[in-house]
Design a protein around this motif. Structure first.
Motif, short mmCIF file in Angstrom:
data_model
loop_
_atom_site.label_atom_id
_atom_site.label_comp_id
_atom_site.label_asym_id
_atom_site.label_seq_id
_atom_site.Cartn_x
_atom_site.Cartn_y
_atom_site.Cartn_z
N CYS A 7 7.48 8.24 -22.60
CA CYS A 7 8.53 7.72 -23.47
C CYS A 7 9.89 8.33 -23.12
CB CYS A 7 8.19 8.01 -24.93
SG CYS A 7 6.74 7.09 -25.53
N TRP A 8 9.93 9.63 -22.82
CA TRP A 8 11.17 10.25 -22.37
C TRP A 8 11.69 9.53 -21.12
CZ3 TRP A 8 13.53 12.51 -25.88
CH2 TRP A 8 13.10 13.62 -26.60
N PHE A 9 10.79 9.31 -20.17
CA PHE A 9 11.16 8.66 -18.92
C PHE A 9 11.77 7.29 -19.19
CE2 PHE A 9 10.33 5.90 -15.33
CZ PHE A 9 10.66 6.67 -14.22
N LEU A 10 11.13 6.50 -20.04
CA LEU A 10 11.61 5.15 -20.32
C LEU A 10 12.97 5.17 -20.99
CD1 LEU A 10 8.31 3.50 -21.62
CD2 LEU A 10 9.35 3.23 -19.37
N LEU A 11 13.18 6.10 -21.92
CA LEU A 11 14.46 6.18 -22.63
C LEU A 11 15.58 6.61 -21.71
CD1 LEU A 11 13.18 7.80 -25.94
CD2 LEU A 11 14.16 5.51 -25.71
N VAL A 12 15.29 7.51 -20.77
CA VAL A 12 16.30 7.92 -19.80
C VAL A 12 16.60 6.78 -18.83
CG1 VAL A 12 16.78 9.47 -17.87
CG2 VAL A 12 15.76 10.38 -19.96
N GLU A 13 15.54 6.15 -18.34
CA GLU A 13 15.72 5.07 -17.36
C GLU A 13 16.49 3.90 -17.96
OE1 GLU A 13 12.26 2.82 -16.13
OE2 GLU A 13 12.83 3.09 -14.04
N ALA A 14 16.24 3.62 -19.26
CA ALA A 14 16.92 2.50 -19.92
C ALA A 14 18.35 2.85 -20.33
CB ALA A 14 16.13 2.07 -21.16
N GLY A 15 18.75 4.11 -20.17
CA GLY A 15 20.11 4.51 -20.50
C GLY A 15 20.33 4.93 -21.93
N PHE A 16 19.26 5.02 -22.73
CA PHE A 16 19.42 5.45 -24.12
C PHE A 16 19.72 6.95 -24.21
CE2 PHE A 16 18.58 1.58 -26.15
CZ PHE A 16 17.51 0.94 -25.54
N ILE A 17 19.28 7.71 -23.21
CA ILE A 17 19.54 9.14 -23.17
C ILE A 17 20.23 9.46 -21.85
CG2 ILE A 17 18.53 11.45 -23.19
CD1 ILE A 17 16.26 10.41 -24.84
N GLN A 29 12.37 22.57 -11.85
CA GLN A 29 12.86 21.56 -10.92
C GLN A 29 13.62 20.50 -11.72
OE1 GLN A 29 9.78 19.23 -9.03
NE2 GLN A 29 11.07 18.73 -7.28
N VAL A 30 14.82 20.20 -11.30
CA VAL A 30 15.62 19.16 -11.94
C VAL A 30 15.42 17.85 -11.18
CG1 VAL A 30 17.95 18.38 -12.52
CG2 VAL A 30 17.32 20.78 -12.81
N ILE A 31 15.12 16.79 -11.92
CA ILE A 31 14.80 15.49 -11.33
C ILE A 31 15.88 14.49 -11.71
CG2 ILE A 31 13.09 13.63 -11.18
CD1 ILE A 31 11.00 15.69 -12.13
N ASP A 32 16.61 14.02 -10.70
CA ASP A 32 17.61 12.98 -10.89
C ASP A 32 16.94 11.65 -10.58
OD1 ASP A 32 19.67 11.19 -10.83
OD2 ASP A 32 21.07 12.53 -9.81
N LEU A 33 16.84 10.76 -11.56
CA LEU A 33 16.10 9.51 -11.36
C LEU A 33 16.76 8.58 -10.36
CD1 LEU A 33 14.93 8.65 -14.98
CD2 LEU A 33 13.71 9.82 -13.17
#
Length: 584
Positions: free
Chosen positions: A125-135, A158-162
């Motif tokens: 869910c975190w991934f989806l919210l970040v990918e969709a631009g909500f976070i 490790q920092v992950i930039d999508l």
């Protein structure tokens, strides 16, 4: 992470109820993901936002105090979240979406989402919210150091930039898991059975494309009520997507097996004051309550012929007359029904109206029994262990030998699974409750196998088997049903009741209970287990007397009754021997 050097850094993440756990000084001798964020010189965290449930308030305070020691310049901010189940995709996504929508993101702050804590469902869910631009955030993943330094409290991160292409593999994995959990969102069922997958796919199409009645037929414990609730969620989500054009209101559920005589008419269609003896006030009825929403009539095959006639009229004319009233009430609701009877046979026997069956039969789905989905047993065992572990903030598992023994028995001809998934759930509850640790040993499994075998050897009149089991028309009922075999003697009833109570009361307590109370309490316990909450169980148990009270509170009446024996409703739904001090 691309950022302005003058920007602050804020990390958002869940409290790790397992990995962050620790209440004595030994906690400093191991790696804890949240605390480790403050131990890296090159990672300066200005704000740390921690999501946690109120029951973990003590652990949150310890983590906050520990962060103050290792990183005094970090401001720790707690956020309460109310997750019904951290393993339910829809629930987690909705809660995190609301959190993101209400969060005050600042332009002068770089945000990192901590993926290590929380369930894998939360990670998705975190991934989806970040990918969709909500976070507006990058992802950060912490981990312990490799051996032999795995106990180093600092660990690694490790920092992950999508947007970085080398993480395409991570994106693909999350997409695959999202699709897997979309099935859980739609059906909330675990299955590897191809035929059942096709069934669920068809139900999903109907749920989102049709408002016609849906009839779910299947054996007791096959999951009809659970599926009905999920169908409602799908329909409501679909209606919401039309931006209010065809919104779906509340979900109303009733077990028709509890409805008899005037009570049935009153509960369903309401009544006016003075309509019958004891009708001191007016009552709206469930059909009116379901106006604009969805009404689920479970065990509709138990509904009387008079009630069937009025229901048919309400469906076809979208209006009905409350008991004792000359004024019709207009309603518009969607209908779902469930039954463990073969309604085709009931129609042939004159027990069910053919015209009502024809009205319900637009969409009829036959849910298979657990015995017909044996390939799903391992996955459902895992699901139950994860669900129960989540509720109790524990991680339960079998030893390899114990797991092999349980699965071999569960998939054998000796395992009849008369109560279907209810039997499996009850079995898992007993195993994790009686285990001395979080690992279930082989000896406990052997004892559970003997327990299940004994329970399934009860007289036919106490079995869960019903008219749709194995394709046969039968009339066997559990202790919580009303029709017992005429040949059932008092000693058998007493013994079967004792078998129920031994799961919740110790022997000393049992010896103090009168035989009358033994039978009654066993019945009440089974009713509680088979209802979602205390209020629903109370309405079932006090259905005939509630209208005689000026201010009926079925939930409170049930609570006080259980307290006489040192029991609580939540304890009955959770674990064995969950008691409070009895009322003398």
């Amino acid at each position: 992470m691309n950022s302005d050097s003058n920007n602050k850094t804020a990390v958002i993440g869940f409290l790790g109820t397992t990995l962050d756990n620790g209440f004595n000084d030994k906690r400093w001798q191991r790696w804890r993901p949240t605390v480790s964020l403050g131990l890296h010189d090159e990672l300066l965290v200005d704000e740390l936002h921690i999501l946690y449930s109120k029951r973990d308030k003590r652990l949150f305070k310890i983590i906050k105090d520990d962060m103050a020691k290792v990183s005094p310049n970090t401001t720790v901010i707690g956020h309460h979240v109310a997750l019904i189940s951290p393993w339910d995709f829809a629930d987690v996504y909705a809660e995190l979406y609301d959190f993101a929508a209400g969060f005050d993101f600042q332009d002068n702050t770089d945000y990192l989402l901590h993926l290590t804590t929380g369930t894998h469902v939360a990670q998705i869910c975190w991934f989806l919210l970040v990918e969709a631009g909500f976070i507006p955030a990058d992802l950060i993943q912490t981990s312990p150091c490799p051996r032999p330094d795995q106990a180093d409290p600092k660990g690694r991160y490790q920092v992950i930039d999508l947007d970085v292409s080398r993480y395409d593999g991570l994106r693909e994995r999350f997409e695959a898991e999202k699709q897997q959990h979309w099935q859980t969102l739609q059906a909330n069922l675990v299955t590897q059975n191809a035929a059942y997958q096709k069934l669920i796919s068809d139900i999903e199409k109907v749920a989102t494309r049709s408002t016609a009645p849906i009839l779910l037929m299947g054996a007791t414990g096959a999951g009809k009520s659970q599926l009905a609730g999920q169908i409602y969620a799908l329909k409501k989500a679909k209606a919401s997507s039309t931006q209010g054009k065809n919104t779906l209101e509340q979900f109303i559920e009733v077990n028709c097996a509890t409805l008899r005589g005037d009570t049935a008419m009153s509960v369903l269609f309401g009544h006016v004051k003075g309509a019958f003896t004891g009708a001191a006030t007016s009552r709206d009825g469930l059909l009116k309550s379901a106006d604009g929403g969805l009404l689920f009539l479970d065990e509709i095959g138990e509904l009387g012929l008079d009630e069937q006639t009025m229901l048919l009229t309400a469906l076809e004319e979208q209006r009905f007359y409350p008991l004792g009233s000359d004024m019709p009430i207009s309603v518009s609701f969607q209908l779902m029904a469930g039954t463990n009877k073969d309604l085709r046979q009931a129609v042939a026997n004159g027990e069910f109206r053919a015209d009502l069956f024809a009205r319900l039969n637009t969409w009829t789905f036959f849910l298979p029994s657990l015995k017909d989905r044996l390939e799903d047993l391992p996955a459902n065992i895992d699901y139950e262990l994860a669900r129960l572990g989540s509720e109790q903030q524990q991680h339960y598992r079998f030893t390899p030998e114990a797991r092999q023994l349980y699965e071999s028995f569960a998939m054998s001809a000796d395992a009849t699974w008369q109560g279907n998934f209810r039997d499996l759930t009850a079995s898992m509850i007993r195993l994790i409750t009686l285990a001395e640790s979080k690992v279930i040993p082989e000896t406990d499994v052997q004892a559970e196998i003997e327990r299940l075998t004994h329970l399934w050897e009860l007289p036919d009149s106490l079995n869960y088997s019903n008219s749709l089991s194995s394709g046969n028309i039968r009339t066997k009922n559990s202790l919580s049903n009303n029709s017992l075999d005429a040949t059932l003697n008092s000693e058998t009833i007493k013994q079967s009741s004792h078998n129920v109570l031994r799961q919740y009361l110790d022997e000393d307590m049992l010896t103090t209970i009168d035989p009358f109370d033994v039978v009654q309490l066993a019945y009440v316990i089974e009713v509680c287990i088979n209802h979602k909450n205390q209020a629903a169980a109370g309405r079932y148990l006090y259905a005939n007397s509630r209208d005689k009270l000026k201010s009926p509170n079925d939930s409170d009446r049930l609570r006080k009754y259980l307290m006489k024996f040192g029991l609580r409703f939540d304890g009955l739904k959770g674990s064995i021997f969950h008691k409070i001090k009895p009322i003398n």
